[in-house]
Design a protein around this motif. Structure first.
Motif, PDB file in Angstrom:
ATOM      1  N   ARG A  63       0.835  -1.213   0.000  1.00  0.00           N
ATOM      2  CA  ARG A  63       0.000   0.000   0.000  1.00  0.00           C
ATOM      3  C   ARG A  63       0.864   1.256   0.000  1.00  0.00           C
ATOM      4  O   ARG A  63       0.506   2.266  -0.605  1.00  0.00           O
ATOM      5  N   ARG A  66       2.148   1.610  -3.611  1.00  0.00           N
ATOM      6  CA  ARG A  66       1.067   2.096  -4.483  1.00  0.00           C
ATOM      7  C   ARG A  66       0.827   3.589  -4.243  1.00  0.00           C
ATOM      8  O   ARG A  66       0.513   4.335  -5.163  1.00  0.00           O
ATOM      9  N   GLU A 166       5.663   3.168 -11.660  1.00  0.00           N
ATOM     10  CA  GLU A 166       5.052   1.857 -11.441  1.00  0.00           C
ATOM     11  C   GLU A 166       5.874   0.749 -12.090  1.00  0.00           C
ATOM     12  O   GLU A 166       6.091  -0.319 -11.493  1.00  0.00           O
TER      13      GLU A 166
END
Lengths: 180, 180
Positions: A63, A66, A166
Motif C-alpha cells: 500500500r 502504491r 510503477e
C-alpha cells in the motif's frame, strides 16, 4: 513557493516575494526573520501534505508503494510543487545552501520507509531492509521519482511519471522476491 | 565548471570565474561573449567525454546499458562533474534559464538511445522501442541515474550509484523480456 520554484533559492529576491504577498520586505522579515527561514517554512508547509511525514501512521508494504505511484500521478496535476521540490533538492548540493540538512534528513527518512515497504511486500524478514540490495532498491525508487520530475518539467508530453514509477517498482519487486 | 557546480548558473558570478581563471571579466567576455554562452561551452566540453554524443558509434544493446552502469561507477570518482550536471539540469527548469533547450534536447536523445538498447537487449523488434512500455523504461533508467546523483552528493556513504543503477536496469530487462 511560486518564487522559489520559478527562480531557485539563491536567485529568489525578497523584494519579489514581498510584492507577491502584498507586504513590504520588512513585513516579510517580521514573520520569517530571513530568506533562509522563509525557505524552511515553505518546505515544511509542503511536507504537511506528504506521506513521508506520516511516520508510524503511514500505510505499509504494497500500500505504501502504491501510494508512491499515486503521488507521481497526482504530481502531474501540480506543476508548481514539483518544480519547487526538483529545483530546491538539486540546488541544495551547492555551497552553504540552507536546505542541505533538510534534504539529507528527508532522503534518509524516505530511504528507510521505502526499504521497509519493499521487504514487507516481498515477504522478506524485517532484517532484510538493512541488506545492500534492499538499500540499493530503496535509493533507486526514490531516485526514479526525482529524476522523472526534471524530465517531465522540461517536456511533459514525453514523460508519464506514474507509469514509469510503477514499472520500476513492479520490476524491482519481481527481482527482490525470492523464487517460489 | 567548478563555479557553476558550486553555485548554480544564476548565482555564479563572472567576477569569481574570471578570478579563478586568472583573467579580467573583460578577458572572459572576450572569449565567451556572455555568462550564458560560457555555460553552454562548459556543458559542451563535458559532453565531449560522454557517450550520449557518440551517435551511431555508440555501443549497442546490452553493451550500452553496461556502459551506463560503468559511468555511474566512474561518476563516484568525479564529484565536480556530477554536481555540475545535477545542479544545472534541475536549475534549467527555472524561468528563462539558458540551458533549458540544451537539457530538453539531451534528454530526448538519451531517451531514444536507452529505448533502443533496452529493446535490442530483450530481443524485441525495432518497432518496440516506440512502445509505451519501452519509453517508460527508458525514462526510468535515465531518471534513476539523475536522482541517485543528488542523493549521493548529499550523502555519499548512503548511496552506491553503480549498484543501484545496475539493479534497476537488470530488473527492467527481466520485466521487459517476453516469457520464454
Amino acid at each position: 513557493m511560486d518564487t522559489f520554484a520559478a527562480r531557485g533559492y539563491n536567485n529568489a529576491s525578497l523584494a519579489e516575494i514581498a510584492d507577491r504577498a502584498g507586504l513590504t520586505q520588512a513585513g516579510v522579515l517580521h514573520y520569517f526573520r530571513s530568506k533562509s527561514l522563509l525557505l524552511t517554512s515553505v518546505l515544511e508547509l509542503r511536507d504537511d501534505t506528504d506521506i513521508e511525514q506520516l511516520g508510524t501512521e503511514r500505510p505499509r508494504g504494497l500500500r505504501f508503494l502504491r501510494h508512491l505511484v499515486d503521488t507521481a500521478g497526482r504530481n502531474a496535476e501540480r506543476e508548481g510543487i514539483v518544480r519547487l521540490y526538483a529545483v530546491l533538492s538539486a540546488e541544495s548540493v551547492t555551497d552553504n545552501h540552507p536546505a542541505q540538512e533538510y534534504f539529507r534528513d528527508r532522503y534518509a527518512g524516505l530511504r528507510a520507509f521505502v526499504a521497509d515497504a519493499l521487504t514487507e511486500t516481498c515477504g522478506l524478514g524485517p532484517g532484510e531492509a538493512e541488506s545492500a540490495r534492499a538499500r540499493h532498491a530503496a535509493n533507486a525508487v526514490i531516485a526514479v521519482m526525482d529524476g522523472l520530475q526534471v524530465q517531465w518539467l522540461l517536456d511533459p508530453g514525453a514523460v508519464d511519471m506514474a507509469a514509469a514509477t510503477e514499472l520500476v517498482i513492479d520490476s524491482i519487486l519481481a527481482s527482490l522476491t525470492p523464487p517460489g
